[in-house]
Design a protein around this motif. Structure first.
Motif, PDB file in Angstrom:
ATOM      1  N   GLU A  32      13.403 115.951 -42.257  1.00 21.53           N
ATOM      2  CA  GLU A  32      13.316 114.714 -41.478  1.00 21.53           C
ATOM      3  C   GLU A  32      14.699 114.283 -40.986  1.00 21.53           C
ATOM      4  OE1 GLU A  32      11.540 111.651 -39.459  1.00 21.53           O
ATOM      5  OE2 GLU A  32      10.571 113.331 -40.466  1.00 21.53           O
ATOM      6  N   ALA A  33      15.697 114.367 -41.839  1.00 20.69           N
ATOM      7  CA  ALA A  33      17.062 113.995 -41.433  1.00 20.69           C
ATOM      8  C   ALA A  33      17.558 114.900 -40.314  1.00 20.69           C
ATOM      9  CB  ALA A  33      18.005 114.050 -42.635  1.00 20.69           C
ATOM     10  N   MET A  34      17.271 116.200 -40.403  1.00 17.47           N
ATOM     11  CA  MET A  34      17.724 117.128 -39.366  1.00 17.47           C
ATOM     12  C   MET A  34      16.985 116.892 -38.047  1.00 17.47           C
ATOM     13  SD  MET A  34      20.268 118.811 -40.636  1.00 17.47           S
ATOM     14  CE  MET A  34      20.665 117.191 -41.270  1.00 17.47           C
ATOM     15  N   LYS A  35      15.694 116.527 -38.118  1.00 16.85           N
ATOM     16  CA  LYS A  35      14.958 116.171 -36.894  1.00 16.85           C
ATOM     17  C   LYS A  35      15.570 114.928 -36.253  1.00 16.85           C
ATOM     18  CE  LYS A  35      10.524 117.973 -38.440  1.00 16.85           C
ATOM     19  NZ  LYS A  35       9.204 117.612 -38.965  1.00 16.85           N
ATOM     20  N   LEU A  36      15.892 113.943 -37.059  1.00 15.82           N
ATOM     21  CA  LEU A  36      16.523 112.725 -36.549  1.00 15.82           C
ATOM     22  C   LEU A  36      17.884 113.037 -35.928  1.00 15.82           C
ATOM     23  CD1 LEU A  36      15.569 110.349 -39.496  1.00 15.82           C
ATOM     24  CD2 LEU A  36      14.754 110.150 -37.124  1.00 15.82           C
TER      25      LEU A  36
END
Length: 145
Positions: free
Chosen positions: A68-72
């Protein structure tokens, strides 16, 4: 992830990425993971020396949260109009092996982790030379500071 937690994570990701971009003109997944406090800088150094087999092993959260952090992070970079720059990570060891980010070693996932997001704002000096340099995949050589 509930919307409140996602928004809080998004703020942390943006803050870490903006700080890296301001400091060096690019931001990386390592910058974000260190910046949000999930990855210890000392562990990064051990990984750089080839002492840790992959980064995800030492990130202090679970894989769905990392994802999720990498998508953000990628979403932020796209909104900012940054250029994706594929970067090779090579260990600071006699073997000079390619460093791995993920447990799976999946090439697509590895490529996402290895991408540096570079500012479109050209530094002073020869703009054409800078553009040519950015067009070539970079190799990230680790050195002691």
């Amino acid at each position: 992830m509930n919307p409140k937690n996602r928004n809080a994570l998004a703020e942390r990701v943006v803050k870490a990425a903006e700080a890296a971009l301001a400091a060096r003109g690019y931001a990386s997944s390592i910058d974000v993971l260190v910046g949000i406090g999930w990855l210890d800088a000392g562990k990064v150094e051990q990984w750089r020396r080839g002492q840790i087999d992959y980064v995800e092993r030492v990130v202090q959260t679970n894989l769905p949260r990392i994802s999720e952090a990498m998508k953000l992070f990628r979403s932020w970079a796209t909104r900012r109009g940054l250029s994706a720059s594929p970067t090779s990570y090579i260990a600071r060891s006699p073997r000079r092996q390619t460093l791995r980010f993920s447990r799976s070693g999946d090439p697509t996932l590895e490529a996402l982790y290895r991408t540096h997001w570079v500012s479109q704002e050209l530094p002073s000096g020869n703009a054409n030379a800078w553009r040519r340099k950015q067009a070539v995949p970079r190799i990230w050589w680790w050195s002691s500071h």
